[in-house]
Design an enzyme around this catalytic site. Structure first.
Site, PDB file in Angstrom:
ATOM      1  N   LEU A 152      43.386  89.158  -5.496  1.00  0.00           N
ATOM      2  CA  LEU A 152      42.725  87.895  -4.884  1.00  0.00           C
ATOM      3  C   LEU A 152      42.783  86.243  -4.432  1.00  0.00           C
ATOM      4  O   LEU A 152      42.777  86.330  -5.961  1.00  0.00           O
ATOM      5  CB  LEU A 152      41.098  88.279  -4.673  1.00  0.00           C
ATOM      6  CG  LEU A 152      40.217  88.379  -6.008  1.00  0.00           C
ATOM      7  CD1 LEU A 152      39.553  87.308  -7.072  1.00  0.00           C
ATOM      8  CD2 LEU A 152      38.883  89.820  -5.863  1.00  0.00           C
ATOM      9  N   GLU A 154      40.558  83.324  -5.139  1.00  0.00           N
ATOM     10  CA  GLU A 154      39.572  82.143  -5.180  1.00  0.00           C
ATOM     11  C   GLU A 154      39.942  81.350  -4.117  1.00  0.00           C
ATOM     12  O   GLU A 154      40.291  80.760  -3.199  1.00  0.00           O
ATOM     13  CB  GLU A 154      39.368  81.406  -6.675  1.00  0.00           C
ATOM     14  CG  GLU A 154      39.134  82.036  -7.559  1.00  0.00           C
ATOM     15  CD  GLU A 154      39.480  81.046  -8.751  1.00  0.00           C
ATOM     16  OE1 GLU A 154      38.966  80.035  -9.079  1.00  0.00           O
ATOM     17  OE2 GLU A 154      39.212  81.672 -10.154  1.00  0.00           O
ATOM     18  N   ASN A 210      52.713  86.780  -9.674  1.00  0.00           N
ATOM     19  CA  ASN A 210      52.345  85.429 -10.242  1.00  0.00           C
ATOM     20  C   ASN A 210      53.194  84.774 -10.659  1.00  0.00           C
ATOM     21  O   ASN A 210      52.567  83.107 -10.424  1.00  0.00           O
ATOM     22  CB  ASN A 210      50.315  85.558 -10.869  1.00  0.00           C
ATOM     23  CG  ASN A 210      49.340  85.994 -10.423  1.00  0.00           C
ATOM     24  OD1 ASN A 210      49.751  85.425  -9.211  1.00  0.00           O
ATOM     25  ND2 ASN A 210      49.071  86.484 -10.976  1.00  0.00           N
ATOM     26  N   GLY A 259      47.460  75.568 -11.199  1.00  0.00           N
ATOM     27  CA  GLY A 259      46.284  75.476 -12.161  1.00  0.00           C
ATOM     28  C   GLY A 259      45.757  76.943 -12.214  1.00  0.00           C
ATOM     29  O   GLY A 259      45.634  77.434 -11.423  1.00  0.00           O
ATOM     30  N   CYS A 262      44.945  81.601 -13.138  1.00  0.00           N
ATOM     31  CA  CYS A 262      45.799  83.396 -13.543  1.00  0.00           C
ATOM     32  C   CYS A 262      47.403  82.683 -13.573  1.00  0.00           C
ATOM     33  O   CYS A 262      48.088  82.690 -14.633  1.00  0.00           O
ATOM     34  CB  CYS A 262      45.999  83.761 -12.110  1.00  0.00           C
ATOM     35  SG  CYS A 262      44.213  84.472 -11.483  1.00  0.00           S
ATOM     36  N   LYS A 324      41.922  74.081  -6.949  1.00  0.00           N
ATOM     37  CA  LYS A 324      41.773  73.658  -5.778  1.00  0.00           C
ATOM     38  C   LYS A 324      40.539  73.767  -4.933  1.00  0.00           C
ATOM     39  O   LYS A 324      39.704  74.413  -4.786  1.00  0.00           O
ATOM     40  CB  LYS A 324      42.855  74.885  -5.362  1.00  0.00           C
ATOM     41  CG  LYS A 324      42.143  76.397  -5.358  1.00  0.00           C
ATOM     42  CD  LYS A 324      42.953  77.548  -4.701  1.00  0.00           C
ATOM     43  CE  LYS A 324      41.980  78.689  -4.313  1.00  0.00           C
ATOM     44  NZ  LYS A 324      43.136  80.118  -4.433  1.00  0.00           N
TER      45      LYS A 324
HETATM   46  C1  UDX Z   1      46.625  82.918  -7.643  1.00  0.00           C
HETATM   47  C2  UDX Z   1      47.047  84.632  -6.518  1.00  0.00           C
HETATM   48  O1  UDX Z   1      47.922  83.525  -5.213  1.00  0.00           O
HETATM   49  C3  UDX Z   1      46.572  85.224  -6.160  1.00  0.00           C
HETATM   50  O2  UDX Z   1      46.933  86.837  -6.189  1.00  0.00           O
HETATM   51  C4  UDX Z   1      45.601  86.070  -8.006  1.00  0.00           C
HETATM   52  O3  UDX Z   1      45.395  87.455  -7.583  1.00  0.00           O
HETATM   53  C5  UDX Z   1      45.566  85.158  -8.712  1.00  0.00           C
HETATM   54  O4  UDX Z   1      45.786  83.738  -9.102  1.00  0.00           O
HETATM   55  P1  UDX Z   1      43.885  81.254  -7.462  1.00  0.00           P
HETATM   56  O5  UDX Z   1      44.582  81.065  -9.161  1.00  0.00           O
HETATM   57  O6  UDX Z   1      43.276  81.564  -6.163  1.00  0.00           O
HETATM   58  O7  UDX Z   1      45.720  82.684  -6.838  1.00  0.00           O
HETATM   59  O8  UDX Z   1      44.847  80.592  -6.066  1.00  0.00           O
HETATM   60  P2  UDX Z   1      46.449  79.893  -5.780  1.00  0.00           P
HETATM   61  O9  UDX Z   1      45.834  80.043  -4.212  1.00  0.00           O
HETATM   62  O10 UDX Z   1      47.007  81.089  -5.983  1.00  0.00           O
HETATM   63  O11 UDX Z   1      46.443  78.411  -6.027  1.00  0.00           O
HETATM   64  C6  UDX Z   1      47.720  78.095  -7.083  1.00  0.00           C
HETATM   65  C7  UDX Z   1      47.766  76.261  -7.208  1.00  0.00           C
HETATM   66  O12 UDX Z   1      48.869  76.602  -7.245  1.00  0.00           O
HETATM   67  C8  UDX Z   1      46.190  76.152  -7.040  1.00  0.00           C
HETATM   68  O13 UDX Z   1      45.957  75.161  -8.044  1.00  0.00           O
HETATM   69  C9  UDX Z   1      46.933  75.771  -6.152  1.00  0.00           C
HETATM   70  O14 UDX Z   1      46.741  73.694  -5.596  1.00  0.00           O
HETATM   71  C10 UDX Z   1      48.550  75.196  -6.649  1.00  0.00           C
HETATM   72  N1  UDX Z   1      49.427  75.795  -4.781  1.00  0.00           N
HETATM   73  C11 UDX Z   1      49.669  76.409  -4.708  1.00  0.00           C
HETATM   74  C12 UDX Z   1      50.174  74.546  -4.874  1.00  0.00           C
HETATM   75  O15 UDX Z   1      50.320  73.670  -5.774  1.00  0.00           O
HETATM   76  N2  UDX Z   1      50.982  74.348  -3.687  1.00  0.00           N
HETATM   77  C13 UDX Z   1      51.332  75.592  -2.982  1.00  0.00           C
HETATM   78  O16 UDX Z   1      52.328  75.319  -2.470  1.00  0.00           O
HETATM   79  C14 UDX Z   1      50.363  76.268  -3.149  1.00  0.00           C
END
Ligand code: UDX
Length: 439
Positions: A152, A154, A210, A259, A262, A324
């Site tokens: 999942l 966030e 991840n 960030g 995860c 995010k």
């Molecule tokens: C992540 C995984 O997507 C999810 O499958 C797992 O279960 C937990 O870790 P999450 O931590 O909620 O989920 O955030 P995610 O939407 O993956 O974004 C992670 C970070 O990457 C954020 O800081 C976001 O701003 C950054 N990001 C995302 C980018 O900098 N560029 C992108 O293209 C996508």
């Protein structure tokens, strides 16, 4: 089915509520008294769209209860989900699995011989085998232990739990597989792929996924570094390569990087575990992925300094604090890191965020905060967009231009409509882009 969900943090609380929504009879176990009483009173202890309404609804239906500890009712459960945290160990890259060990010890006296234990926490490969030994020692029986990673995100946590793109189960025995198929039946009936693997594979799936996502983000951020010195545009580059289906256009947004709770922790724990297994060099590249990610944060400070000179006493307003949008999670937030770096460089930093400023005040008392966007921007020498909240994307640049001391904005997320801001008189610098050239 009657189930327990042990550990009600982000993952556990969402999973417990989702299971209750699916019609299961859920007992949630949470040791933190504040978190427990919040949930008992129908309050979700973190910001997650849709989850508070779902909690109120399942509490009203009576198919969820929250407790501090197991009691005889846990003996009736057919399935126990382990959802406790596995944070990074202080002073090390490795994950701390001690909460999982405590959770199985506490569960052992209430574990029926035919009940299944499903681990959902993100773990170093091999953890499940250690937990199985501990459970066997505590109960005298061979446990039905499975691994069931959770993907999942966030901001869309409930939707991701109710309609996941796949369900992965690592199992050792047929009975466990039958129980796991039953608990997810209403989801798989909709056609969701159900992948059955051995246990080490299931443990690895989460960290591999991840690591891949982190690699995609750092790849495009590495391209942004190249673009910045060659006059190219990393946003157009991402679009152009993303049309190739083998590459895909998701997770290719360059900016101040990833960030959260995860991605950063998981790639570090993966490196530590691979080292322990004697194959550290297989994932050595993750150290570069981490380093590229952290470099983008300091790039923002370099850009502001390049524009304003010595930052001492200059007011810089950082737009966003959460890692995010649609989240109040500050764990390893690039936005907070950028604010701290700017402050360390002498700037008079003010942080704005639509929902997480209480958390900022609590956890980062040295950072000044302001909850009114216009007040935060007043007299600023520069704005830095660090989290792409809708409020910033839709803000009127002309109104903001009227209150700042200097109409300079660094778009750290490539989220702003460049021309709209430029037309309102702003000098806009977007990471990985040469937007001045396009006007
Ligand atoms: C992540 C995984 O997507 C999810 O499958 C797992 O279960 C937990 O870790 P999450 O931590 O909620 O989920 O955030 P995610 O939407 O993956 O974004 C992670 C970070 O990457 C954020 O800081 C976001 O701003 C950054 N990001 C995302 C980018 O900098 N560029 C992108 O293209 C996508």
């Amino acid at each position: 089915m009657k189930i327990t969900v042990i550990g009600l943090g982000y993952l556990g609380a969402t999973h417990a509520i989702a299971m209750a929504e699916l019609g299961h009879d859920v007992i949630g176990i949470e040791a933190n008294p504040q978190r427990l009483s919040d949930l008992q009173n129908g309050k979700v202890p973190f910001y997650e769209p849709g989850l508070p309404e779902a909690l109120v609804s399942v509490l009203a239906k009576g198919n969820i209860v929250f407790k501090a500890d197991h009691d005889s009712e846990s003996l009736e459960a057919d399935l126990h989900f382990l959802c406790v945290g596995t944070p990074q160990l202080p002073g090390s890259y490795a994950a701390n699995t001690e909460y999982l060990h405590s959770a199985v010890q506490a569960l052992a006296p209430y574990l029926r011989e035919d009940a299944v234990v499903a681990g959902k926490s993100t773990v170093p490969v091999g953890t499940s085998a250690e937990l199985a030994l501990a459970l066997q020692a505590a109960t005298g029986n061979r446990p039905h232990l499975v691994w069931n990673p959770e993907f999942l995100r966030e901001g869309t946590a409930l939707e991701d739990s109710l309609r996941p793109d796949r369900i992965v189960i690592g199992v050792n025995d047929e009975h466990s597989e039958t129980v796991m198929r039953k608990v997810y039946e209403s989801i798989t009936d909709l056609g969701t792929p159900f992948i059955v693997t051995d246990i080490p594979t299931a443990e690895l799936v989460k960290v591999a996924a991840n690591s891949f996502l982190a690699t995609k983000i750092s790849f495009i951020n590495a391209m942004a570094e190249i673009a910045e010195v060659s006059g190219a545009d990393a946003v157009q580059l991402a679009q152009a390569i993303g049309y190739d289906e083998r590459i895909g256009n998701k997770f290719l947004r360059n900016g101040i990087g990833f960030g959260g709770g995860c991605l950063p922790k998981d790639i570090r724990a993966f490196m530590a575990r691979a080292d322990e297994l004697g194959v550290g060099s297989a994932v050595d590249f993750l150290a570069d992925i981490d380093a590229i990610n952290l470099r983008r944060r300091s790039r923002v400070v370099d850009l502001v300094t390049q524009e304003l000179g010595d930052l001492t006493g200059k007011k810089v307003t950082v737009l966003g604090a959460a890692f995010k949008p649609d989240s109040d999670d500050l764990r390893d937030s690039p936005a907070i890191a950028v604010a701290q770096l700017l402050q360390a460089a002498g700037a008079n930093v003010v942080v704005h965020d639509p929902i997480s400023l209480d958390q900022v005040n609590l956890n980062y008392p040295a950072l000044a905060t302001e909850q009114d966007l216009m007040v935060a921007a007043t007299d600023a020498d520069a704005l830095v967009l660090a989290t792409e909240w809708r409020e910033y994307r839709e803000a009127d640049p002309a109104v903001l231009a009227a209150v700042v001391a200097n109409a300079l904005i660094i778009d750290g997320r490539n989220a702003l409509a460049v021309e709209r801001w430029q037309n309102a008189g702003w000098r806009l610098i977007a990471l990985g882009r040469n937007v001045e050239a396009s006007i």
